[in-house]
Design a protein around this motif. Structure first.
Motif, PDB file in Angstrom:
ATOM      1  N   ALA A  14      41.569  -4.016 -25.233  1.00 51.18           N
ATOM      2  CA  ALA A  14      41.755  -5.373 -24.717  1.00 51.18           C
ATOM      3  C   ALA A  14      42.977  -5.443 -23.799  1.00 51.18           C
ATOM      4  N   ILE A  15      44.052  -4.788 -24.184  1.00 51.63           N
ATOM      5  CA  ILE A  15      45.272  -4.790 -23.368  1.00 51.63           C
ATOM      6  C   ILE A  15      45.015  -4.104 -22.035  1.00 51.63           C
ATOM      7  N   GLN A  16      44.363  -2.952 -22.066  1.00 55.16           N
ATOM      8  CA  GLN A  16      44.074  -2.240 -20.819  1.00 55.16           C
ATOM      9  C   GLN A  16      43.124  -3.043 -19.940  1.00 55.16           C
ATOM     10  N   ALA A  17      42.158  -3.709 -20.553  1.00 59.12           N
ATOM     11  CA  ALA A  17      41.227  -4.539 -19.787  1.00 59.12           C
ATOM     12  C   ALA A  17      41.968  -5.702 -19.131  1.00 59.12           C
ATOM     13  N   ALA A  18      42.893  -6.319 -19.855  1.00 59.16           N
ATOM     14  CA  ALA A  18      43.660  -7.434 -19.303  1.00 59.16           C
ATOM     15  C   ALA A  18      44.514  -6.980 -18.125  1.00 59.16           C
ATOM     16  N   LEU A  19      45.146  -5.820 -18.246  1.00 60.22           N
ATOM     17  CA  LEU A  19      45.959  -5.284 -17.156  1.00 60.22           C
ATOM     18  C   LEU A  19      45.102  -5.012 -15.925  1.00 60.22           C
ATOM     19  N   THR A  20      43.917  -4.473 -16.146  1.00 60.84           N
ATOM     20  CA  THR A  20      43.006  -4.179 -15.036  1.00 60.84           C
ATOM     21  C   THR A  20      42.583  -5.455 -14.319  1.00 60.84           C
ATOM     22  N   ILE A  21      42.254  -6.483 -15.089  1.00 60.79           N
ATOM     23  CA  ILE A  21      41.805  -7.752 -14.496  1.00 60.79           C
ATOM     24  C   ILE A  21      42.906  -8.379 -13.653  1.00 60.79           C
ATOM     25  N   ARG A  24      43.492  -6.316 -10.451  1.00 61.69           N
ATOM     26  CA  ARG A  24      42.355  -6.324  -9.517  1.00 61.69           C
ATOM     27  C   ARG A  24      42.009  -7.721  -9.010  1.00 61.69           C
ATOM     28  N   ASP A  25      41.995  -8.693  -9.929  1.00 61.87           N
ATOM     29  CA  ASP A  25      41.482 -10.022  -9.586  1.00 61.87           C
ATOM     30  C   ASP A  25      42.540 -11.115  -9.572  1.00 61.87           C
ATOM     31  N   GLY A  26      43.742 -10.801 -10.102  1.00 61.35           N
ATOM     32  CA  GLY A  26      44.779 -11.827 -10.174  1.00 61.35           C
ATOM     33  C   GLY A  26      44.824 -12.464 -11.552  1.00 61.35           C
ATOM     34  N   PRO A  27      45.979 -12.981 -11.934  1.00 59.43           N
ATOM     35  CA  PRO A  27      46.147 -13.553 -13.282  1.00 59.43           C
ATOM     36  C   PRO A  27      45.281 -14.772 -13.539  1.00 59.43           C
ATOM     37  N   GLY A  28      44.867 -15.482 -12.481  1.00 59.41           N
ATOM     38  CA  GLY A  28      44.045 -16.661 -12.668  1.00 59.41           C
ATOM     39  C   GLY A  28      42.658 -16.347 -13.212  1.00 59.41           C
ATOM     40  N   ARG A  29      42.242 -15.088 -13.074  1.00 57.27           N
ATOM     41  CA  ARG A  29      40.908 -14.687 -13.549  1.00 57.27           C
ATOM     42  C   ARG A  29      40.931 -14.128 -14.966  1.00 57.27           C
ATOM     43  N   LEU A  30      42.091 -14.147 -15.578  1.00 59.19           N
ATOM     44  CA  LEU A  30      42.197 -13.596 -16.932  1.00 59.19           C
ATOM     45  C   LEU A  30      41.705 -14.606 -17.954  1.00 59.19           C
ATOM     46  N   THR A  31      40.575 -14.309 -18.567  1.00 57.19           N
ATOM     47  CA  THR A  31      40.034 -15.133 -19.648  1.00 57.19           C
ATOM     48  C   THR A  31      39.598 -14.198 -20.771  1.00 57.19           C
ATOM     49  N   LEU A  32      39.389 -14.754 -21.939  1.00 56.12           N
ATOM     50  CA  LEU A  32      38.932 -13.925 -23.054  1.00 56.12           C
ATOM     51  C   LEU A  32      37.549 -13.340 -22.761  1.00 56.12           C
ATOM     52  N   ASP A  33      36.689 -14.118 -22.119  1.00 57.57           N
ATOM     53  CA  ASP A  33      35.362 -13.611 -21.770  1.00 57.57           C
ATOM     54  C   ASP A  33      35.478 -12.435 -20.801  1.00 57.57           C
ATOM     55  N   ALA A  34      36.365 -12.566 -19.814  1.00 55.07           N
ATOM     56  CA  ALA A  34      36.535 -11.497 -18.831  1.00 55.07           C
ATOM     57  C   ALA A  34      37.088 -10.233 -19.488  1.00 55.07           C
ATOM     58  N   ILE A  35      38.010 -10.408 -20.423  1.00 52.99           N
ATOM     59  CA  ILE A  35      38.579  -9.254 -21.130  1.00 52.99           C
ATOM     60  C   ILE A  35      37.498  -8.551 -21.943  1.00 52.99           C
ATOM     61  N   ALA A  36      36.669  -9.318 -22.619  1.00 53.58           N
ATOM     62  CA  ALA A  36      35.597  -8.730 -23.430  1.00 53.58           C
ATOM     63  C   ALA A  36      34.644  -7.925 -22.546  1.00 53.58           C
ATOM     64  N   ARG A  37      34.262  -8.500 -21.388  1.00 46.74           N
ATOM     65  CA  ARG A  37      33.354  -7.788 -20.477  1.00 46.74           C
ATOM     66  C   ARG A  37      33.996  -6.516 -19.941  1.00 46.74           C
ATOM     67  N   GLU A  38      35.239  -6.648 -19.476  1.00 42.02           N
ATOM     68  CA  GLU A  38      35.926  -5.493 -18.866  1.00 42.02           C
ATOM     69  C   GLU A  38      36.147  -4.378 -19.878  1.00 42.02           C
ATOM     70  N   GLY A  39      36.478  -4.749 -21.098  1.00 39.83           N
ATOM     71  CA  GLY A  39      36.777  -3.754 -22.124  1.00 39.83           C
ATOM     72  C   GLY A  39      35.570  -3.264 -22.893  1.00 39.83           C
ATOM     73  N   GLY A  40      34.382  -3.820 -22.587  1.00 43.39           N
ATOM     74  CA  GLY A  40      33.186  -3.420 -23.320  1.00 43.39           C
ATOM     75  C   GLY A  40      33.252  -3.818 -24.786  1.00 43.39           C
ATOM     76  N   GLY A 111      50.983 -11.798 -15.019  1.00 44.61           N
ATOM     77  CA  GLY A 111      50.144 -12.575 -15.917  1.00 44.61           C
ATOM     78  C   GLY A 111      50.941 -13.585 -16.696  1.00 44.61           C
ATOM     79  N   VAL A 112      52.090 -13.175 -17.176  1.00 44.97           N
ATOM     80  CA  VAL A 112      52.934 -14.070 -17.965  1.00 44.97           C
ATOM     81  C   VAL A 112      53.551 -15.159 -17.096  1.00 44.97           C
ATOM     82  N   VAL A 113      54.062 -14.778 -15.920  1.00 48.93           N
ATOM     83  CA  VAL A 113      54.683 -15.753 -15.024  1.00 48.93           C
ATOM     84  C   VAL A 113      53.681 -16.832 -14.632  1.00 48.93           C
ATOM     85  N   ALA A 114      52.454 -16.411 -14.344  1.00 44.44           N
ATOM     86  CA  ALA A 114      51.440 -17.365 -13.890  1.00 44.44           C
ATOM     87  C   ALA A 114      51.017 -18.334 -14.994  1.00 44.44           C
ATOM     88  N   GLU A 115      51.017 -17.870 -16.226  1.00 43.25           N
ATOM     89  CA  GLU A 115      50.473 -18.684 -17.306  1.00 43.25           C
ATOM     90  C   GLU A 115      51.530 -19.368 -18.171  1.00 43.25           C
TER      91      GLU A 115
END
Length: 201
Positions: A14-21, A24-40, A111-115
């Motif tokens: 999950a951590i690696q998936a969040a870093l990748t998102i 690649r896509d910016g902190p605004g695209r970080l959601t739990l659904d996106a993390i689940a998809r990215e991390g399989g 990610g932290v600064v944005a949120e």
């Protein structure tokens, strides 16, 4: 034991998936659904580890801080032994280390600064403690703080991708900041250049 290992794998994925998102896509695209998809990962497995996005962001900061803290401790126990200013040297070298994988570190910070910038409160507290340590060991606390701040500036601009200096130049400047012999403490108050010349004569 198997459940514990599986839980740790899920957390790391999950951590690696969040870093990748974020990278690649910016902190605004970080959601739990996106993390689940990215991390399989299944949403349920992810939610077992992280109930909210804020929990993920805290984990990202902890992940980066733990790595850099271990690096600093190892430096102090090995290379830092015998240094005239070991705390300062460890901090400068740790900031240099942060630039070796700038995308990962910057992703966590962005990610932290944005949120939720408030999550940096603990980081600021730890930094303040370390600055006090390096000032306490220094013959010139202000000069030591200045060297620390210069290293921090080099690291942050490199991590965020807007440093105008080449990697070669940054390496040379980090080496210069680390070399205490090239940063002599000023003479004690009351000792002017003329006084020192007379003393030698």
């Amino acid at each position: 034991m198997e459940n514990s290992a599986r839980s740790e794998r899920t957390r790391n994925a999950a951590i690696q998936a969040a870093l990748t998102i974020i990278a690649r896509d910016g902190p605004g695209r970080l959601t739990l659904d996106a993390i689940a998809r990215e991390g399989g990962l299944s949403k349920g497995a992810l939610m077992h580890q992280f109930r909210t996005k804020e929990a993920v962001l805290k984990a990202l900061l902890e992940y980066q801080n733990d790595y850099l803290e271990k690096f600093s401790e190892h430096y102090l126990a090995t290379t830092g032994v015998g240094k005239s200013e070991p705390q300062l040297s460890a901090q400068i070298e740790t900031m240099r280390e942060a630039t070796t994988n700038p995308i990962t570190v910057a992703s966590a910070f962005l990610g932290v600064v944005a949120e939720d910038p408030a999550l940096f409160a603990k980081v600021r507290e730890i930094d303040a403690q370390k600055v006090e340590l390096l000032k306490a060991e220094a013959a010139d606390p202000d000069l030591a703080t200045l060297r620390w701040a210069a290293a921090r500036g080099l690291a942050v601009t490199a991590m965020l991708g807007f440093c105008p200096l080449s990697e070669e130049v940054r390496t040379r400047l980090f080496d210069r900041l680390l070399d205490s012999e090239r940063w002599p403490a000023p003479a004690k108050a009351g000792k002017t250049v003329s006084d020192r010349k007379r003393a030698k004569g």
